[in-house]
Design a protein around this motif. Sequence first.
Motif, PDB file in Angstrom:
ATOM      1  N   CYS A  15       0.850  -1.256  -0.019  1.00  0.00           N
ATOM      2  CA  CYS A  15       0.006  -0.029   0.139  1.00  0.00           C
ATOM      3  C   CYS A  15       0.743   1.397   0.003  1.00  0.00           C
ATOM      4  N   VAL A  16       1.759   1.195   0.835  1.00  0.00           N
ATOM      5  CA  VAL A  16       2.775   2.432   0.809  1.00  0.00           C
ATOM      6  C   VAL A  16       3.598   2.643  -0.355  1.00  0.00           C
ATOM      7  N   ILE A  19       0.991   3.967  -3.050  1.00  0.00           N
ATOM      8  CA  ILE A  19       0.878   5.557  -2.541  1.00  0.00           C
ATOM      9  C   ILE A  19       1.957   6.509  -3.256  1.00  0.00           C
ATOM     10  N   VAL A  20       3.207   6.062  -2.817  1.00  0.00           N
ATOM     11  CA  VAL A  20       4.445   6.869  -3.106  1.00  0.00           C
ATOM     12  C   VAL A  20       4.566   6.769  -4.859  1.00  0.00           C
ATOM     13  N   ALA A  22       2.357   6.485  -6.967  1.00  0.00           N
ATOM     14  CA  ALA A  22       1.262   7.524  -7.564  1.00  0.00           C
ATOM     15  C   ALA A  22       1.583   8.831  -7.281  1.00  0.00           C
ATOM     16  N   ALA A  23       1.995   9.162  -6.009  1.00  0.00           N
ATOM     17  CA  ALA A  23       2.413  10.589  -5.814  1.00  0.00           C
ATOM     18  C   ALA A  23       3.524  11.082  -6.733  1.00  0.00           C
TER      19      ALA A  23
END
Length: 68
Positions: A15-16, A19-20, A22-23
């Motif tokens: 998950c992390v 998220i990283v 995508a950011a």
Amino acid sequence: MSWDAWALLAINAMCVAVIVWAAWGFRQESRNSRLLRIALTTGEYLVIPVGPQRGAGWVHRGQHRGWV
């Protein structure tokens, strides 16, 4: 550690990572793109050209000539 704990750690790590990733992608796209794309409810995009970017707080000032 039990296999439950390892599975939970693996899920959190994935998950992390997503998220990283995508950011980072959104950041790169916003820095490299000169177009602003706004998603519409029809599934299409409204494309707006973006002017030259300036740093936050940039103010245009005339040439300073000192006190008279």
